[in-house]
Design a protein around this motif. Sequence first.
Motif, short mmCIF file in Angstrom:
data_model
loop_
_atom_site.label_atom_id
_atom_site.label_comp_id
_atom_site.label_asym_id
_atom_site.label_seq_id
_atom_site.Cartn_x
_atom_site.Cartn_y
_atom_site.Cartn_z
N ARG A 96 -11.88 -9.95 1.70
CA ARG A 96 -12.18 -11.58 1.54
C ARG A 96 -13.64 -11.57 2.61
N LEU A 97 -13.43 -11.34 3.98
CA LEU A 97 -14.49 -11.56 4.78
C LEU A 97 -15.94 -10.81 4.29
N HIS A 98 -15.87 -9.74 4.07
CA HIS A 98 -16.91 -8.89 3.86
C HIS A 98 -17.45 -8.42 2.46
N ASN A 99 -16.40 -8.69 1.63
CA ASN A 99 -16.68 -8.34 0.06
C ASN A 99 -16.67 -9.62 -0.84
N ASP A 100 -16.20 -10.63 -0.30
CA ASP A 100 -16.00 -11.76 -1.19
C ASP A 100 -14.88 -11.57 -2.58
N ALA A 101 -14.01 -10.59 -2.15
CA ALA A 101 -13.16 -9.93 -3.05
C ALA A 101 -12.36 -11.27 -3.86
N ASN A 102 -12.39 -11.42 -5.18
CA ASN A 102 -11.73 -12.65 -5.71
C ASN A 102 -10.15 -12.24 -6.37
N ILE A 103 -10.17 -10.88 -6.41
CA ILE A 103 -8.76 -10.28 -7.05
C ILE A 103 -7.99 -9.31 -5.85
N ILE A 104 -7.16 -9.42 -5.62
CA ILE A 104 -6.36 -8.64 -4.68
C ILE A 104 -5.36 -7.78 -5.56
N SER A 105 -5.45 -6.26 -5.48
CA SER A 105 -4.63 -5.40 -6.10
C SER A 105 -3.72 -4.75 -5.16
N ILE A 106 -2.55 -4.97 -5.61
CA ILE A 106 -1.38 -4.46 -4.63
C ILE A 106 -0.72 -3.13 -5.17
N PRO A 107 -0.43 -2.18 -4.45
CA PRO A 107 0.22 -0.64 -4.76
C PRO A 107 1.87 -1.06 -4.74
N ALA A 108 2.69 -1.11 -5.58
CA ALA A 108 3.87 -1.58 -5.42
C ALA A 108 4.66 -0.44 -4.80
N ARG A 109 4.13 0.76 -5.31
CA ARG A 109 5.12 1.76 -4.69
C ARG A 109 4.75 2.40 -3.21
N PHE A 110 3.69 1.62 -2.48
CA PHE A 110 3.32 1.91 -1.40
C PHE A 110 3.29 0.97 -0.28
N THR A 111 3.85 -0.30 -0.76
CA THR A 111 3.92 -1.19 0.26
C THR A 111 5.21 -2.01 -0.19
N ALA A 112 5.62 -2.47 1.17
CA ALA A 112 6.93 -3.36 0.97
C ALA A 112 6.67 -4.78 0.66
N ILE A 113 7.73 -5.48 -0.14
CA ILE A 113 7.42 -6.61 -0.56
C ILE A 113 7.21 -7.85 0.53
N GLU A 114 7.56 -7.71 1.53
CA GLU A 114 7.29 -8.64 2.46
C GLU A 114 5.83 -8.29 3.07
N GLN A 115 5.35 -7.20 2.97
CA GLN A 115 3.80 -6.77 3.45
C GLN A 115 2.95 -7.34 2.27
#
Length: 143
Positions: A96-115
């Motif tokens: 967000r800070l540097h790239n003004d991203a407007n969509i976040i992509s989440i890798p479900a198999r590599f992150t915990a739900i809380e994360q």
Amino acid sequence: MIISIGNDHAGPNYKKAIVQFLEKQGHQIINHGTDTFDSVDYPDFGHPVAEDVANKKADFGIVICGSGNGIAMTVNKHQEIRAALCWTKEIAELARLHNDANIISIPARFTAIEQAVQMVETFLNTAFEGGRHATRVNKIACQ
């Protein structure tokens, strides 16, 4: 805020937790994701999210698949979209800070739900810094 979310079969539990968190924060959700673990094609859920964000029907988008890569590639095909594959809240903040991203992509198999919930919170609460980064972001789009 209005948030559009889409996920394939790797992400129903992630979507559920994220949506619950966002609704508690008072955000409106547009749900394009599957609620089952039956195999589906992530582009079918990513393109509608990208269209919502590109057409200003949603302020931001969240997409979820196993690695986060396929669905990020899908939404980034849309000219107005800058999707960032994130696996830590620090990367979500920089997206967000540097790239003004407007969509976040989440890798479900590599992150915990809380994360994933923490990444979404950070992503949505971080403003684009602008300045020297704006020049770079403006160079991303093909003309």
